[in-house]
Motif scaffolding. Structure first.
Motif, mmCIF file in Angstrom:
data_model
loop_
_atom_site.group_PDB
_atom_site.id
_atom_site.type_symbol
_atom_site.label_atom_id
_atom_site.label_comp_id
_atom_site.label_asym_id
_atom_site.label_seq_id
_atom_site.Cartn_x
_atom_site.Cartn_y
_atom_site.Cartn_z
ATOM 1 N N TYR A 46 -1.093 -8.066 7.768
ATOM 2 C CA TYR A 46 -1.396 -7.117 8.561
ATOM 3 C C TYR A 46 -2.591 -6.067 8.612
ATOM 4 O O TYR A 46 -3.033 -5.822 9.525
ATOM 5 C CB TYR A 46 0.155 -5.975 8.584
ATOM 6 C CG TYR A 46 0.207 -5.200 9.687
ATOM 7 C CD1 TYR A 46 0.494 -5.592 10.862
ATOM 8 C CD2 TYR A 46 -0.242 -3.926 9.852
ATOM 9 C CE1 TYR A 46 0.599 -4.821 12.195
ATOM 10 C CE2 TYR A 46 0.015 -3.007 10.753
ATOM 11 C CZ TYR A 46 0.229 -3.440 12.044
ATOM 12 O OH TYR A 46 0.288 -2.489 13.059
ATOM 13 N N ALA A 47 -2.741 -5.572 7.332
ATOM 14 C CA ALA A 47 -3.861 -4.785 7.330
ATOM 15 C C ALA A 47 -5.262 -5.644 7.665
ATOM 16 O O ALA A 47 -6.361 -5.058 8.266
ATOM 17 C CB ALA A 47 -4.134 -4.372 5.824
ATOM 18 N N ALA A 48 -5.297 -6.830 7.421
ATOM 19 C CA ALA A 48 -6.487 -7.555 7.585
ATOM 20 C C ALA A 48 -6.660 -7.970 9.237
ATOM 21 O O ALA A 48 -7.754 -7.661 9.624
ATOM 22 C CB ALA A 48 -6.500 -8.908 6.824
ATOM 23 N N LEU A 55 -15.299 0.253 5.046
ATOM 24 C CA LEU A 55 -14.273 0.208 6.255
ATOM 25 C C LEU A 55 -12.988 0.090 5.415
ATOM 26 O O LEU A 55 -11.909 0.828 6.074
ATOM 27 C CB LEU A 55 -14.532 -1.232 6.905
ATOM 28 C CG LEU A 55 -15.541 -0.983 7.790
ATOM 29 C CD1 LEU A 55 -15.814 -2.621 8.501
ATOM 30 C CD2 LEU A 55 -15.209 -0.203 9.183
ATOM 31 N N GLN A 56 -12.658 -0.686 4.316
ATOM 32 C CA GLN A 56 -11.539 -0.748 3.728
ATOM 33 C C GLN A 56 -10.967 0.693 3.196
ATOM 34 O O GLN A 56 -9.794 1.012 3.406
ATOM 35 C CB GLN A 56 -11.490 -1.688 2.370
ATOM 36 C CG GLN A 56 -11.329 -3.083 3.004
ATOM 37 C CD GLN A 56 -11.392 -4.030 1.630
ATOM 38 O OE1 GLN A 56 -12.280 -3.852 0.667
ATOM 39 N NE2 GLN A 56 -10.362 -4.789 1.704
ATOM 40 N N ALA A 57 -11.820 1.522 2.714
ATOM 41 C CA ALA A 57 -11.559 2.920 2.293
ATOM 42 C C ALA A 57 -11.077 3.793 3.388
ATOM 43 O O ALA A 57 -10.273 4.655 3.084
ATOM 44 C CB ALA A 57 -12.703 3.318 1.319
ATOM 45 N N HIS A 58 -11.968 3.516 4.348
ATOM 46 C CA HIS A 58 -11.606 4.381 5.615
ATOM 47 C C HIS A 58 -10.366 4.212 6.040
ATOM 48 O O HIS A 58 -9.542 5.046 6.592
ATOM 49 C CB HIS A 58 -12.866 4.309 6.536
ATOM 50 C CG HIS A 58 -12.467 4.910 7.877
ATOM 51 N ND1 HIS A 58 -12.633 6.587 7.993
ATOM 52 C CD2 HIS A 58 -12.147 4.715 9.155
ATOM 53 C CE1 HIS A 58 -12.265 6.811 9.254
ATOM 54 N NE2 HIS A 58 -12.099 5.625 9.920
ATOM 55 N N PHE A 103 -9.421 -5.926 14.249
ATOM 56 C CA PHE A 103 -9.523 -5.173 15.597
ATOM 57 C C PHE A 103 -10.379 -4.010 15.678
ATOM 58 O O PHE A 103 -10.984 -3.543 16.797
ATOM 59 C CB PHE A 103 -8.270 -4.686 16.386
ATOM 60 C CG PHE A 103 -7.336 -5.977 16.736
ATOM 61 C CD1 PHE A 103 -7.765 -6.934 17.489
ATOM 62 C CD2 PHE A 103 -6.279 -6.333 16.050
ATOM 63 C CE1 PHE A 103 -7.021 -7.737 18.140
ATOM 64 C CE2 PHE A 103 -5.455 -7.559 16.326
ATOM 65 C CZ PHE A 103 -6.019 -8.110 17.519
ATOM 66 N N TYR A 104 -10.267 -3.222 14.315
ATOM 67 C CA TYR A 104 -11.133 -2.259 14.091
ATOM 68 C C TYR A 104 -12.666 -2.322 14.550
ATOM 69 O O TYR A 104 -13.243 -2.964 14.069
ATOM 70 C CB TYR A 104 -10.933 -1.515 12.804
ATOM 71 C CG TYR A 104 -11.554 -0.006 13.065
ATOM 72 C CD1 TYR A 104 -10.830 1.016 13.295
ATOM 73 C CD2 TYR A 104 -12.840 0.258 12.285
ATOM 74 C CE1 TYR A 104 -11.241 2.369 13.191
ATOM 75 C CE2 TYR A 104 -13.375 1.521 12.146
ATOM 76 C CZ TYR A 104 -12.484 2.644 12.499
ATOM 77 O OH TYR A 104 -12.938 3.925 12.547
#
Length: 215
Positions: free
Chosen positions: A26-28, A203-206, A33-34
């Motif tokens: 789900y996170a990936a 991006l992951q951290a944000h 989309f982001y």
């Protein structure tokens, strides 16, 4: 439990196996989309992707990795979304057109406003045709193999390898067009791999921990 075992258990009626399988990606998928869709739509698009996965779980034949199958659905969901938002009947072709839209522009580039090289690379990446952007991001950020990318795009591996090489060339050319200073241009091109990883980490951290979809 590995991916294939989870899928078979899910098909057999084990809803917990289905929840675990969806949670795994789900996170990936949200991250996919982001920056390509407006931030307010990313969760809805991720939810829509997994609704399709749920409806079609018995249609997956298992002759390709499951995550390639999920990313393939996400790509179709994204393209359909972009086409719906086109104005005045404007045509959108993912192999030809960029996904850049004023509604999404600030969501990503603002994260890198204080890092000139990263800002330039993000702008260049987002200026590519959508399919080129997807190829580079999924290869460099999510670690998909050429076999997985071939399954996603439903194309032979040699074709995907050529497309990926072309996408990387276009990315370098886009960077060069954006930078007037020769020294900064060289630094952007030669440090591209490390810059891409730095962008991915930011991006992951944000994005942090995104909410799981409801089953």
């Amino acid at each position: 439990m590995d991916e294939r075992a989870l899928l078979e258990a899910w098909r057999g009626g084990d809803s917990e196996a289905g929840r675990q399988l969806i949670t795994r990606y789900y996170a990936a998928i949200y991250r996919f989309f982001y920056g390509k869709a407006e931030p307010a739509a990313c969760e809805d698009l991720a939810q829509e992707t997994f609704e399709v996965v749920v409806r079609r779980r018995d249609a997956f034949r298992g002759d390709s990795p499951f995550r390639a199958y999920v990313y393939g659905i996400a790509r179709f969901v994204l393209v359909a979304h972009i086409r719906r938002r086109q104005r005045h009947g404007k045509r959108f072709e993912p192999a030809e057109d960029s996904a850049i839209d004023p509604a999404t522009e600030g969501s990503v580039t603002a994260l890198f406003a204080d890092r000139e090289l990263e800002y330039i690379v993000v702008q260049a990446l987002r200026s590519l045709p959508l399919d080129d952007q997807i190829l580079v991001e999924l290869k460099d950020w999510e670690g998909l193999t050429q076999a997985e990318l071939a399954a996603l795009f439903e194309a032979p591996q040699p074709t995907v390898a050529r497309r990926l090489q072309r996408a990387r060339t276009r990315l370098r050319e886009a960077i060069e067009r954006l930078v007037a200073d020769p020294g900064l241009r060289d630094a952007s091109v030669h440090g591209l791999d490390s810059c891409m990883q730095s962008i991915y980490g930011k991006l992951q951290a944000h994005l942090g921990r995104v909410r799981e979809p409801e089953q």
